[in-house]
Scaffold this motif. Sequence first.
Motif, PDB file in Angstrom:
ATOM      1  N   GLY A 196       5.714  -1.813  -1.576  1.00 53.46           N
ATOM      2  CA  GLY A 196       5.575  -2.948  -0.665  1.00 53.46           C
ATOM      3  C   GLY A 196       5.026  -2.583   0.694  1.00 53.46           C
ATOM      4  O   GLY A 196       5.154  -3.363   1.653  1.00 53.46           O
ATOM      5  N   ALA A 245       2.355  -2.663   2.934  1.00 53.38           N
ATOM      6  CA  ALA A 245       1.103  -3.418   3.022  1.00 53.38           C
ATOM      7  C   ALA A 245      -0.010  -2.616   3.679  1.00 53.38           C
ATOM      8  O   ALA A 245      -1.148  -2.579   3.183  1.00 53.38           O
ATOM      9  CB  ALA A 245       1.342  -4.717   3.779  1.00 53.38           C
ATOM     10  N   LEU A 292       1.159  -9.051   0.700  1.00 58.69           N
ATOM     11  CA  LEU A 292       2.357  -8.573   1.397  1.00 58.69           C
ATOM     12  C   LEU A 292       2.338  -8.923   2.876  1.00 58.69           C
ATOM     13  O   LEU A 292       3.376  -9.195   3.479  1.00 58.69           O
ATOM     14  CB  LEU A 292       2.485  -7.053   1.238  1.00 58.69           C
ATOM     15  CG  LEU A 292       2.777  -6.552  -0.179  1.00 58.69           C
ATOM     16  CD1 LEU A 292       2.581  -5.037  -0.258  1.00 58.69           C
ATOM     17  CD2 LEU A 292       4.220  -6.913  -0.576  1.00 58.69           C
TER      18      LEU A 292
END
Length: 511
Positions: A461, A463, A492
């Motif tokens: 996760g 980004a 994200l």
Amino acid sequence: MHMEQQYFFWKLAYDLVSRHNFEIVHLHLQHGEVWLEKSSQGKTHIIRLLQKEFNWSNQVKADIDHINRQMEKNRRYFSGRKKEMHVIYIAQYPPVDDFTSPSTKLDFNFNIVFLSDDNKENGLDDLTRRLGLDEPLTINYKLPDAPMEYESTIEYMKQQLITYKEKQKQRMKDVFEYGKPQLTYILLMLNIIVFYFLESVGSTTSISTLIEYGAKYNPGIVKGEWWRLVSSMFLHIGVLHIAMNMLALFYLGSAVEQIYGSWRFFITYFLAGILGSGASFYFNDAVAAGASGAIFGLFGALLYFAWRYPSLFFRTMGWNLIILVGINIAFGIMVPQVDNSGHMGGLIGGFIAAQLVDLPKMSHRVYQGSALLLYATLLFSLLFSGIRSEQQVTAGEIQYLQELNEEERYEQVVSMTEEKEDIEGEWEEEWLFQRSFAYLRTGEEEQAFEDLVRAVEIDPGFAEAHYNLSLLYERRGDESNARFHKERAEELNPELQSEAPEEPASSQLNE
């Protein structure tokens, strides 16, 4: 008979003060009323002596209600959590009707004693037991054949009590005026000078500037930079930080230096600050700076003063200081950026250091030796236990790397990060990302690619890592992977859509 009661009254008051070390709280010569206080074994005994005849019990009840209101009004004036009030009436006869406890609820534990002519001996024995005195109260209250001699004796005892009262005032003055706050002013100037110096060479809100000039930085301490435990006490982060700390230092430092004297203040301040830094080193891996630990140590020194002078403490600063400490602790808990471990370490360190140096004209070798051993044990334990493997990444290091990248000091980032291999810990992906950003800026794209691939494996996760990886895939002509990572990054973090083409994204550490 009036002379007999008067003599007994003043002889009892004089005996409690001179032989049993009670302090005079209030002395009213004309009305025949004396208030005394003594703290012993965790309990505060408050005595109110009154020479007065009460014909009826309802008059006594009204007087008790009046005392209860006075006690409630001046609750914070008296020391200790456990307070016992002894109301002693000296009269020729007790009330005509039977006396029972007042119907109103009393806020204190009341012990009511009538020392009438037929109850003086038993009453004194009971009072000795309730007060926990080492020696019994034995007073010869029978007048001889020379009443004029006893008139002069009564006047002598009154004058002696007045003298005791004046000596108490002088002792109080001596306690609070032992030293002059010279070092406090020097410390204030030093802190302000260092603050302006840091602002002139960089910024006091810059992590890199703080670290370079001595902030508490765990990796540096691990490498042997122990001087950071002291130097961090003179650095502050922003105007509000130094303003709040210097205001606290001015008031608390002045009070502590006046009570303890300059050299005791000096030792207490620095020992508290060092233990605060040690606690911060063990419990908090972020970069930290400020005199807060040492200032909380001044709180600790005043709490030690309260332990040694409970009555004097509660008559002066008392609960106001305790409430102020509580507010500061609560504020620290509610505000995430506050280094509570440093504050608590300083508070404990200040109390122990105060016991080590002790108060002026007080010395207890066993307590002082125990305090030295306890302090050394705590500091050694914090520092020894706080040493981590150099391969373990801390939040402070990530903050430092991020700011170096923002300042375009990419070579320094690469140099620092390449010193560590096989890194691990909760900040590993951030570490890899900051290094990859520096690699990108220095043209080392292959090393940047490897770090970014590892970063998204650790944290899918992440980004910004996806975004920068998409740029590298695009440069390699791998459109499929470039599209995948770019779409993932924008999913994200939609704000990444506004990033300039071909411009790598930077990561902002969540503090």
